[in-house]
Motif scaffolding. Structure first.
Motif, PDB file in Angstrom:
ATOM      1  N   PRO A 181      39.618  31.900  38.968  1.00 40.87           N
ATOM      2  CA  PRO A 181      38.887  32.879  38.150  1.00 40.87           C
ATOM      3  C   PRO A 181      37.660  33.454  38.837  1.00 40.87           C
ATOM      4  O   PRO A 181      37.142  34.484  38.395  1.00 40.87           O
ATOM      5  CB  PRO A 181      38.489  32.059  36.914  1.00 40.87           C
ATOM      6  CG  PRO A 181      38.488  30.639  37.371  1.00 40.87           C
ATOM      7  CD  PRO A 181      39.560  30.550  38.413  1.00 40.87           C
ATOM      8  N   GLU A 182      37.185  32.823  39.903  1.00 41.03           N
ATOM      9  CA  GLU A 182      36.018  33.345  40.614  1.00 41.03           C
ATOM     10  C   GLU A 182      36.422  34.309  41.732  1.00 41.03           C
ATOM     11  O   GLU A 182      35.824  35.366  41.904  1.00 41.03           O
ATOM     12  CB  GLU A 182      35.198  32.194  41.194  1.00 41.03           C
ATOM     13  CG  GLU A 182      34.544  31.325  40.124  1.00 41.03           C
ATOM     14  CD  GLU A 182      33.627  30.279  40.725  1.00 41.03           C
ATOM     15  OE1 GLU A 182      33.494  30.253  41.963  1.00 41.03           O
ATOM     16  OE2 GLU A 182      33.054  29.502  39.954  1.00 41.03           O
ATOM     17  N   ARG A 183      37.470  33.946  42.474  1.00 39.61           N
ATOM     18  CA  ARG A 183      37.870  34.773  43.608  1.00 39.61           C
ATOM     19  C   ARG A 183      38.838  35.879  43.200  1.00 39.61           C
ATOM     20  O   ARG A 183      38.911  36.902  43.874  1.00 39.61           O
ATOM     21  CB  ARG A 183      38.511  33.897  44.691  1.00 39.61           C
ATOM     22  CG  ARG A 183      37.605  32.791  45.221  1.00 39.61           C
ATOM     23  CD  ARG A 183      38.341  31.921  46.216  1.00 39.61           C
ATOM     24  NE  ARG A 183      38.691  32.661  47.423  1.00 39.61           N
ATOM     25  CZ  ARG A 183      39.653  32.281  48.270  1.00 39.61           C
ATOM     26  NH1 ARG A 183      40.362  31.198  48.011  1.00 39.61           N
ATOM     27  NH2 ARG A 183      39.893  32.989  49.348  1.00 39.61           N
ATOM     28  N   ALA A 184      39.598  35.670  42.134  1.00 43.46           N
ATOM     29  CA  ALA A 184      40.578  36.685  41.719  1.00 43.46           C
ATOM     30  C   ALA A 184      40.604  36.808  40.197  1.00 43.46           C
ATOM     31  O   ALA A 184      41.621  36.557  39.556  1.00 43.46           O
ATOM     32  CB  ALA A 184      41.954  36.334  42.258  1.00 43.46           C
ATOM     33  N   PRO A 185      39.481  37.196  39.566  1.00 44.46           N
ATOM     34  CA  PRO A 185      39.465  37.293  38.098  1.00 44.46           C
ATOM     35  C   PRO A 185      40.423  38.348  37.562  1.00 44.46           C
ATOM     36  O   PRO A 185      40.946  38.207  36.448  1.00 44.46           O
ATOM     37  CB  PRO A 185      38.003  37.639  37.784  1.00 44.46           C
ATOM     38  CG  PRO A 185      37.489  38.295  39.039  1.00 44.46           C
ATOM     39  CD  PRO A 185      38.190  37.588  40.161  1.00 44.46           C
ATOM     40  N   GLU A 186      40.687  39.406  38.352  1.00 46.58           N
ATOM     41  CA  GLU A 186      41.597  40.456  37.883  1.00 46.58           C
ATOM     42  C   GLU A 186      43.007  39.911  37.714  1.00 46.58           C
ATOM     43  O   GLU A 186      43.711  40.277  36.759  1.00 46.58           O
ATOM     44  CB  GLU A 186      41.602  41.630  38.860  1.00 46.58           C
ATOM     45  CG  GLU A 186      40.243  42.295  39.061  1.00 46.58           C
ATOM     46  CD  GLU A 186      39.421  41.625  40.153  1.00 46.58           C
ATOM     47  OE1 GLU A 186      38.300  42.087  40.417  1.00 46.58           O
ATOM     48  OE2 GLU A 186      39.914  40.626  40.739  1.00 46.58           O
ATOM     49  N   ALA A 187      43.453  39.044  38.624  1.00 44.47           N
ATOM     50  CA  ALA A 187      44.796  38.471  38.513  1.00 44.47           C
ATOM     51  C   ALA A 187      44.919  37.617  37.259  1.00 44.47           C
ATOM     52  O   ALA A 187      45.941  37.656  36.559  1.00 44.47           O
ATOM     53  CB  ALA A 187      45.117  37.648  39.759  1.00 44.47           C
ATOM     54  N   ILE A 188      43.870  36.840  36.957  1.00 43.38           N
ATOM     55  CA  ILE A 188      43.896  36.007  35.764  1.00 43.38           C
ATOM     56  C   ILE A 188      43.930  36.875  34.515  1.00 43.38           C
ATOM     57  O   ILE A 188      44.693  36.617  33.570  1.00 43.38           O
ATOM     58  CB  ILE A 188      42.661  35.077  35.729  1.00 43.38           C
ATOM     59  CG1 ILE A 188      42.591  34.219  37.000  1.00 43.38           C
ATOM     60  CG2 ILE A 188      42.686  34.204  34.482  1.00 43.38           C
ATOM     61  CD1 ILE A 188      43.772  33.319  37.192  1.00 43.38           C
ATOM     62  N   ARG A 189      43.118  37.933  34.515  1.00 41.65           N
ATOM     63  CA  ARG A 189      43.043  38.788  33.326  1.00 41.65           C
ATOM     64  C   ARG A 189      44.368  39.497  33.061  1.00 41.65           C
ATOM     65  O   ARG A 189      44.848  39.541  31.913  1.00 41.65           O
ATOM     66  CB  ARG A 189      41.921  39.806  33.490  1.00 41.65           C
ATOM     67  CG  ARG A 189      41.752  40.693  32.266  1.00 41.65           C
ATOM     68  CD  ARG A 189      40.490  41.522  32.341  1.00 41.65           C
ATOM     69  NE  ARG A 189      40.385  42.423  31.203  1.00 41.65           N
ATOM     70  CZ  ARG A 189      39.397  43.281  31.031  1.00 41.65           C
ATOM     71  NH1 ARG A 189      38.416  43.345  31.908  1.00 41.65           N
ATOM     72  NH2 ARG A 189      39.377  44.091  29.980  1.00 41.65           N
ATOM     73  N   VAL A 190      44.983  40.052  34.092  1.00 42.75           N
ATOM     74  CA  VAL A 190      46.264  40.753  33.901  1.00 42.75           C
ATOM     75  C   VAL A 190      47.352  39.762  33.512  1.00 42.75           C
ATOM     76  O   VAL A 190      48.192  40.038  32.646  1.00 42.75           O
ATOM     77  CB  VAL A 190      46.645  41.534  35.174  1.00 42.75           C
ATOM     78  CG1 VAL A 190      48.028  42.155  35.025  1.00 42.75           C
ATOM     79  CG2 VAL A 190      45.619  42.626  35.456  1.00 42.75           C
ATOM     80  N   ARG A 191      47.343  38.576  34.129  1.00 43.51           N
ATOM     81  CA  ARG A 191      48.344  37.558  33.770  1.00 43.51           C
ATOM     82  C   ARG A 191      48.253  37.182  32.297  1.00 43.51           C
ATOM     83  O   ARG A 191      49.270  37.121  31.596  1.00 43.51           O
ATOM     84  CB  ARG A 191      48.141  36.313  34.627  1.00 43.51           C
ATOM     85  CG  ARG A 191      49.187  35.216  34.366  1.00 43.51           C
ATOM     86  CD  ARG A 191      48.807  33.926  35.054  1.00 43.51           C
ATOM     87  NE  ARG A 191      47.654  33.301  34.400  1.00 43.51           N
ATOM     88  CZ  ARG A 191      47.022  32.236  34.879  1.00 43.51           C
ATOM     89  NH1 ARG A 191      47.425  31.679  36.020  1.00 43.51           N
ATOM     90  NH2 ARG A 191      45.996  31.718  34.235  1.00 43.51           N
ATOM     91  N   GLU A 192      47.037  36.931  31.805  1.00 39.14           N
ATOM     92  CA  GLU A 192      46.880  36.536  30.414  1.00 39.14           C
ATOM     93  C   GLU A 192      47.225  37.682  29.464  1.00 39.14           C
ATOM     94  O   GLU A 192      47.740  37.448  28.365  1.00 39.14           O
ATOM     95  CB  GLU A 192      45.459  36.035  30.169  1.00 39.14           C
ATOM     96  CG  GLU A 192      45.139  34.747  30.919  1.00 39.14           C
ATOM     97  CD  GLU A 192      46.178  33.663  30.690  1.00 39.14           C
ATOM     98  OE1 GLU A 192      46.451  33.340  29.505  1.00 39.14           O
ATOM     99  OE2 GLU A 192      46.740  33.149  31.679  1.00 39.14           O
ATOM    100  N   LEU A 193      46.956  38.906  29.886  1.00 38.86           N
ATOM    101  CA  LEU A 193      47.345  40.065  29.078  1.00 38.86           C
ATOM    102  C   LEU A 193      48.859  40.099  28.904  1.00 38.86           C
ATOM    103  O   LEU A 193      49.372  40.239  27.785  1.00 38.86           O
ATOM    104  CB  LEU A 193      46.863  41.352  29.744  1.00 38.86           C
ATOM    105  CG  LEU A 193      47.432  42.661  29.170  1.00 38.86           C
ATOM    106  CD1 LEU A 193      46.802  42.951  27.819  1.00 38.86           C
ATOM    107  CD2 LEU A 193      47.206  43.829  30.120  1.00 38.86           C
ATOM    108  N   VAL A 194      49.592  39.949  30.000  1.00 39.71           N
ATOM    109  CA  VAL A 194      51.056  40.032  29.934  1.00 39.71           C
ATOM    110  C   VAL A 194      51.626  38.837  29.176  1.00 39.71           C
ATOM    111  O   VAL A 194      52.590  38.970  28.413  1.00 39.71           O
ATOM    112  CB  VAL A 194      51.639  40.126  31.360  1.00 39.71           C
ATOM    113  CG1 VAL A 194      53.156  40.106  31.319  1.00 39.71           C
ATOM    114  CG2 VAL A 194      51.140  41.392  32.051  1.00 39.71           C
TER     115      VAL A 194
END
Length: 388
Positions: A181-194
């Motif tokens: 979540p610190e180095r790639a917060p965008e990946a976590i956010r899009v993953r949780e959205l989907v």
């Protein structure tokens, strides 16, 4: 909310880029590609849970799921002046799926693996060739936030790139392998959205349907896909959701009717009272159509509305007189979630198209490929796939 959906080389869909609204209605004749459109969205959702390769395997593998026609169809082929035939391929073979939302976009490219260097029984497993997450309405080199090419995943750090991993597994999405979540917060956010997308496809209402049985109940903010927890979900909505809207939905479809939940030693049973009857009916006694409609009421009044809710042929087993009420129910749900409806019921279609925010997408077949009726190239939203 999703603004654009893009699909390439999936079954009858050679290439589609479709604008989306808050309430989306997918229609078309039998064989026009509605089911493929729906299944492509489900495949896209499987990436966030790591199940896309398994889902493709259940469809017969990547070979079976790929567009079977030529890479390009000339005007002469379309007019019947030349035979449909293959041409010299200009692009690598791959199944591509992607979307663009209000904040982020995502696209993936699945292809065949190279010849294995060591013997393996899994030589037909598709590989993730490219994945990209970006900000804005479409992909540009300047707005890419996370970039995956084969085993290498990078994240943008100002004007530079920082390597997240250079040994990603080829048969898994970056969503299941990048969890920082610190180095790639965008990946976590899009993953949780989907992962929050919700699909409902053909509730069971037969004599042995789980929704007819008394079940041990716990607080249920999301109705299960088999409807087994209908009574518990109904009681949860009554206690922590919009109880008035729940009762209004029942009254709209069944004037004078009322639904109560009977409790017996922790077991929940749905009871349906109707004008003219001396006693309420249990779920076991309800008609298929009545039970299925009550399942839709519970699903669409969830206390935890998802960002996207997809309903595949919700009219199944319902009497035509219930379809206008179902349309009102769906339109009400679209105030809290983006909703997709795939339907071929003319009465439901007419009622939904009368809703102020309905975005209708009519599909047709043109030389065996699925197209949007009336959509020309310049009508498509801007879209660019990540290159291999």
């Amino acid at each position: 909310m999703l603004k654009t959906l893009a699909i390439a080389n999936y079954r009858s869909i050679r290439s589609l880029v479709v604008p989306l609204g808050r309430l989306n209605l997918i229609t078309g004749a039998n064989g026009s590609g509605k089911s493929n459109f729906y299944r492509a969205l489900r495949l896209l959702a499987e990436t966030a849970g790591g199940g896309v390769v398994g889902a493709l395997a259940r469809e017969g593998g990547l070979t079976s799921a790929l567009w079977a026609g030529p890479e390009r169809i000339s005007d002469a082929m379309r007019k019947g002046e030349a035979p449909i035939q293959g041409v010299v391929r200009q692009q690598p073979i791959g199944l591509k799926l992607g979307f663009a939302g209000e904040d982020f976009g995502y696209a993936m490219d699945l292809g065949f693996p190279p010849p294995p260097q060591a013997p393996t029984a899994f030589a037909l497993d598709p590989e993730f060739k490219r994945e990209a997450i970006w900000s804005g309405p479409f992909l540009r080199s300047s707005n890419v936030l996370v970039d995956r090419r084969g085993p290498l995943a990078r994240v943008r750090d100002g004007r530079q790139w920082r390597t997240l991993s250079d040994h990603l597994s080829a048969f898994e999405s970056l969503f299941t392998q990048v969890a920082d979540p610190e180095r790639a917060p965008e990946a976590i956010r899009v993953r949780e959205l989907v992962r929050a997308w919700r699909f409902y496809d053909h509730f069971r209402s037969d004599r042995e349907a789980p929704a007819r049985q008394a079940q041990m109940g716990t607080r249920t903010v999301v109705l299960g896909h088999d409807g087994a927890d209908l009574a518990a979900a109904w009681q949860t909505i009554r206690e922590i959701g919009d109880s008035e809207a729940l009762d209004a939905a029942v009254e709209d479809a069944f004037p004078g009717a009322k639904v109560d939940i009977s409790l017996d030693g922790g077991r929940f049973t749905l009871m349906f009272s109707q004008h003219g009857l001396l006693r309420p009916l249990s779920a076991m006694e309800l008609s298929d159509g009545t039970l299925r409609y009550l399942l839709w009421i519970a699903a669409l009044h969830t206390p935890r509305p998802p960002p996207l809710m997809v309903l595949n042929e919700p009219e199944t087993s319902l009497h035509p007189d219930l379809l206008p009420a179902l349309a009102r129910l769906i339109a009400h749900a679209s105030r809290r979630s983006q909703v997709w409806v795939v339907s071929h019921a003319s009465r439901l279609i007419a009622a939904l198209e009368a809703a102020p925010d309905c975005h209708s997408i009519a599909l047709e077949k043109d030389v065996s490929q699925t197209r949007v009726v009336g959509q020309r190239t310049l009508d498509e939203p801007a879209w660019y796939w990540p290159e291999r």
